[in-house]
Scaffold this motif. Structure first.
Motif, PDB file in Angstrom:
ATOM      1  N   ALA A   1       0.833  -1.218   0.000  1.00  0.00           N
ATOM      2  CA  ALA A   1       0.000   0.000   0.000  1.00  0.00           C
ATOM      3  C   ALA A   1       0.866   1.265   0.000  1.00  0.00           C
ATOM      4  O   ALA A   1       0.435   2.330  -0.448  1.00  0.00           O
ATOM      5  CB  ALA A   1      -0.931  -0.016   1.207  1.00  0.00           C
ATOM      6  N   ILE A   2       2.109   1.135   0.473  1.00  0.00           N
ATOM      7  CA  ILE A   2       3.006   2.321   0.503  1.00  0.00           C
ATOM      8  C   ILE A   2       3.246   2.826  -0.920  1.00  0.00           C
ATOM      9  O   ILE A   2       3.365   4.014  -1.178  1.00  0.00           O
ATOM     10  CB  ILE A   2       4.347   1.944   1.182  1.00  0.00           C
ATOM     11  CG1 ILE A   2       4.115   1.570   2.644  1.00  0.00           C
ATOM     12  CG2 ILE A   2       5.386   3.038   0.995  1.00  0.00           C
ATOM     13  CD1 ILE A   2       4.315   2.619   3.654  1.00  0.00           C
ATOM     14  N   THR A   3       3.296   1.899  -1.890  1.00  0.00           N
ATOM     15  CA  THR A   3       3.516   2.278  -3.288  1.00  0.00           C
ATOM     16  C   THR A   3       2.451   3.252  -3.772  1.00  0.00           C
ATOM     17  O   THR A   3       2.728   4.181  -4.527  1.00  0.00           O
ATOM     18  CB  THR A   3       3.510   1.016  -4.170  1.00  0.00           C
ATOM     19  OG1 THR A   3       4.567   0.161  -3.741  1.00  0.00           O
ATOM     20  CG2 THR A   3       3.715   1.360  -5.637  1.00  0.00           C
ATOM     21  N   ASP A   4       1.205   3.062  -3.274  1.00  0.00           N
ATOM     22  CA  ASP A   4       0.087   3.901  -3.732  1.00  0.00           C
ATOM     23  C   ASP A   4       0.220   5.354  -3.280  1.00  0.00           C
ATOM     24  O   ASP A   4      -0.465   6.236  -3.786  1.00  0.00           O
ATOM     25  CB  ASP A   4      -1.243   3.323  -3.214  1.00  0.00           C
ATOM     26  CG  ASP A   4      -1.409   1.865  -3.651  1.00  0.00           C
ATOM     27  OD1 ASP A   4      -2.125   1.114  -2.978  1.00  0.00           O
ATOM     28  OD2 ASP A   4      -0.748   1.499  -4.659  1.00  0.00           O
ATOM     29  N   LEU A   5       1.128   5.609  -2.311  1.00  0.00           N
ATOM     30  CA  LEU A   5       1.345   7.006  -1.894  1.00  0.00           C
ATOM     31  C   LEU A   5       2.168   7.752  -2.941  1.00  0.00           C
ATOM     32  O   LEU A   5       2.322   8.961  -2.882  1.00  0.00           O
ATOM     33  CB  LEU A   5       2.050   7.044  -0.529  1.00  0.00           C
ATOM     34  CG  LEU A   5       1.271   6.453   0.657  1.00  0.00           C
ATOM     35  CD1 LEU A   5       2.109   6.527   1.935  1.00  0.00           C
ATOM     36  CD2 LEU A   5      -0.050   7.200   0.835  1.00  0.00           C
ATOM     37  N   ARG A   6       2.740   6.992  -3.874  1.00  0.00           N
ATOM     38  CA  ARG A   6       3.550   7.564  -4.980  1.00  0.00           C
ATOM     39  C   ARG A   6       4.600   8.541  -4.466  1.00  0.00           C
ATOM     40  O   ARG A   6       4.770   9.641  -4.966  1.00  0.00           O
ATOM     41  CB  ARG A   6       2.635   8.219  -6.001  1.00  0.00           C
ATOM     42  CG  ARG A   6       1.808   7.148  -6.725  1.00  0.00           C
ATOM     43  CD  ARG A   6       1.230   7.648  -7.990  1.00  0.00           C
ATOM     44  NE  ARG A   6       0.104   8.549  -7.699  1.00  0.00           N
ATOM     45  CZ  ARG A   6      -0.732   8.978  -8.652  1.00  0.00           C
ATOM     46  NH1 ARG A   6      -0.529   8.617  -9.911  1.00  0.00           N
ATOM     47  NH2 ARG A   6      -1.736   9.775  -8.350  1.00  0.00           N
ATOM     48  N   ILE A   7       5.355   8.070  -3.476  1.00  0.00           N
ATOM     49  CA  ILE A   7       6.455   8.860  -2.921  1.00  0.00           C
ATOM     50  C   ILE A   7       7.699   8.620  -3.763  1.00  0.00           C
ATOM     51  O   ILE A   7       7.917   7.488  -4.235  1.00  0.00           O
ATOM     52  CB  ILE A   7       6.758   8.440  -1.469  1.00  0.00           C
ATOM     53  CG1 ILE A   7       5.515   8.546  -0.586  1.00  0.00           C
ATOM     54  CG2 ILE A   7       7.901   9.265  -0.877  1.00  0.00           C
ATOM     55  CD1 ILE A   7       5.645   7.824   0.752  1.00  0.00           C
ATOM     56  N   GLN A   8       8.482   9.656  -4.005  1.00  0.00           N
ATOM     57  CA  GLN A   8       9.768   9.510  -4.688  1.00  0.00           C
ATOM     58  C   GLN A   8      10.767  10.491  -4.075  1.00  0.00           C
ATOM     59  O   GLN A   8      10.375  11.410  -3.356  1.00  0.00           O
ATOM     60  CB  GLN A   8       9.621   9.783  -6.195  1.00  0.00           C
ATOM     61  CG  GLN A   8       9.231  11.218  -6.499  1.00  0.00           C
ATOM     62  CD  GLN A   8       8.957  11.458  -7.963  1.00  0.00           C
ATOM     63  OE1 GLN A   8       7.925  11.033  -8.485  1.00  0.00           O
ATOM     64  NE2 GLN A   8       9.881  12.138  -8.651  1.00  0.00           N
ATOM     65  N   TRP A   9      12.062  10.270  -4.328  1.00  0.00           N
ATOM     66  CA  TRP A   9      13.066  11.237  -3.915  1.00  0.00           C
ATOM     67  C   TRP A   9      14.222  11.204  -4.909  1.00  0.00           C
ATOM     68  O   TRP A   9      14.419  10.183  -5.576  1.00  0.00           O
ATOM     69  CB  TRP A   9      13.562  10.996  -2.481  1.00  0.00           C
ATOM     70  CG  TRP A   9      14.113  12.261  -1.877  1.00  0.00           C
ATOM     71  CD1 TRP A   9      15.426  12.594  -1.739  1.00  0.00           C
ATOM     72  CD2 TRP A   9      13.356  13.376  -1.387  1.00  0.00           C
ATOM     73  NE1 TRP A   9      15.536  13.845  -1.168  1.00  0.00           N
ATOM     74  CE2 TRP A   9      14.279  14.355  -0.942  1.00  0.00           C
ATOM     75  CE3 TRP A   9      11.992  13.663  -1.266  1.00  0.00           C
ATOM     76  CZ2 TRP A   9      13.891  15.578  -0.405  1.00  0.00           C
ATOM     77  CZ3 TRP A   9      11.595  14.869  -0.728  1.00  0.00           C
ATOM     78  CH2 TRP A   9      12.539  15.824  -0.297  1.00  0.00           C
TER      79      TRP A   9
END
Ligand code: HEM
Ligand SMILES: N/C(=N/c1cccc(CO[C@@H]2CCNC2)c1)c1cccs1
Length: 362
Positions: A203-211
């Motif tokens: 489910a963390i992937t669905d937050l669409r976090i990137q750096w």
């Protein structure tokens, strides 16, 4: 600084630098005499490449707030002192980005532009870091990085327009002398970025976090033997907590802990469930996992602390005292589990070093 003070700083630097480079006292004395002559006739002096390179490495070794100093002697140094136009500076910054990124196997690198001459700054980079995300102030709050709101507004005043997403890379803003600054987009192919996933919580992937992969500090000045370099962008690799425990977690940054907590089914209503602490650990696990999965250099805070202990031993062998700023050296996650927590360091300021300088815009 007057000519006497400059000569004093130059002499102190040459004696230490030449001793470290294994040169004879006679060679140091000869160089000091040469510099004295140059200061008398021009009011300043020029470093040889060897002096510039060793000075930049010594400055890293003297950076009291840096936990990554074990590798100080392996810094790659690029001499860009002959770059005079915004376009020439932009090209050098792109070359730095490509070389330092190295397809993920990050190489600690510094590019050094023209020093201050007759109290005039020749080159200034307005960015805090070459790669950083924009921050847009909206009625409902900030989109992107709140730490970038002021600089984003400066870029928009210069004519730049971002896409308005939470992860828009800011342009490079380059100023020559006292001319208006020019902005340039970072070529997309040069800015490696990492999508954040968690090894156990999809489910963390669905937050669409990137750096972005490479931290490149571009707003500090490098001072070597009395000479100031106001534009000397330098990079290492990230320590995971910088991204996972500060940039993405701070309430005044991306403030993602509540979203991470709900993704992994933690109750966020009661402090004593330590939901915030659990979310913090899982976010940091995700950052380290994602960088490793993407083949991008990163270090966890336990390994970094062990490397710092190794640095301390190496410095003791070299008969140099280790100075440090304890409050910055301890990591923001589980600090008391590292040896740094249980050690005291004198926070004496040595040169060569990197220093803050007045912001080029207000
Ligand atoms: C190679 C990997 C490196 C790692 C993992 C590392 C890690 C860190 C970390 C975690 C901080 C604290 C940053 C913060 O809390 O915001 C820091 C500070 C600092 N580092 Fe390093 N570093 C590395 C390389 C370098 C290099 C190559 C230089 C310069 C040549 C450098 C110079 C500094 C300086 C000047 C500071 C203090 C910045 C300030 O006062 O705002 N570091 N480093
Ligand atoms: N990993 C790093 N981390 C940092 C090193 C120096 C400074 C910073 C960011 O400092 C900001 C100003 C105070 N905290 C955030 C981050 C590196 C950047 C460049 C070389 S290594």
């Amino acid at each position: 600084m007057n000519e006497n003070e400059l000569l004093g700083d130059a002499q102190t630097f040459i004696l230490e630098c030449y001793q470290e480079l294994g040169k004879s006292p006679a060679e140091a004395a000869h160089r000091i005499a040469q510099i004295k002559g140059e200061i008398q006739s021009t009011g300043g002096y020029q470093h040889t490449f060897e002096e510039l390179s060793q000075g930049a490495k010594m400055a890293w070794r003297n950076s009291n707030r840096c936990i990554g100093r074990l590798f100080w002697d392996s810094l790659h140094v690029f001499d860009a002192r002959d770059h005079h136009t915004e376009e020439e500076v932009y090209k050098a910054l792109c070359d730095h980005l490509a070389f330092a990124t190295n397809e993920g196997r990050i190489q600690p690198t510094i590019t050094i532009f023209h020093p201050i001459e007759n109290d005039c700054t020749q080159v200034r980079i307005w960015n805090h870091q070459l790669l950083r995300y924009a921050g847009y102030e909206k009625e409902k709050g900030v989109i992107g990085d709140p730490a970038s709101v002021a600089f984003t507004q400066v870029c928009e005043e210069l004519g730049w327009q971002g896409a308005g997403t939470p992860y828009d890379l800011l342009p490079l803003v380059i100023q020559i002398k006292n001319q208006p600054p020019k902005w340039f987009d970072v070529p997309r192919g040069l800015a490696l970025e990492v999508p954040i996933h968690h090894p156990e919580y999809p489910a963390i992937t669905d937050l669409r976090i990137q750096w972005y992969a490479v931290p490149i500090i571009s707003d500090m000045k490098l001072v070597i033997g009395g000479i100031t370099y106001p534009a000397a962008p330098f990079n290492g690799w990230y320590m995971g907590t910088e991204i996972g425990a500060r940039n993405l977690a701070d309430t005044e940054r991306y403030n993602l802990l509540p979203q991470v907590a709900s993704c992994i089914g933690l109750p966020t209503q009661i402090n004593s469930t330590l939901w915030k602490d659990r979310a913090l650990v899982e976010l940091n696990i995700a950052v380290l996992h994602s960088f490793k999965e993407a083949g991008v250099s990163i270090v966890d805070h336990h390994t970094a602390a062990q490397q710092f202990a190794h640095f301390e031993k190496k410095e003791q062998k070299s008969k140099r005292s280790v100075t440090g700023d304890w409050s910055w050296l301890i990591p923001p996650l589980s600090p008391a589990t590292t040896a740094i927590w249980h050690t005291a360091y004198p926070n004496d300021e040595q040169t060569p070093n990197y220093f803050y300088q007045r912001p080029p815009y207000s």
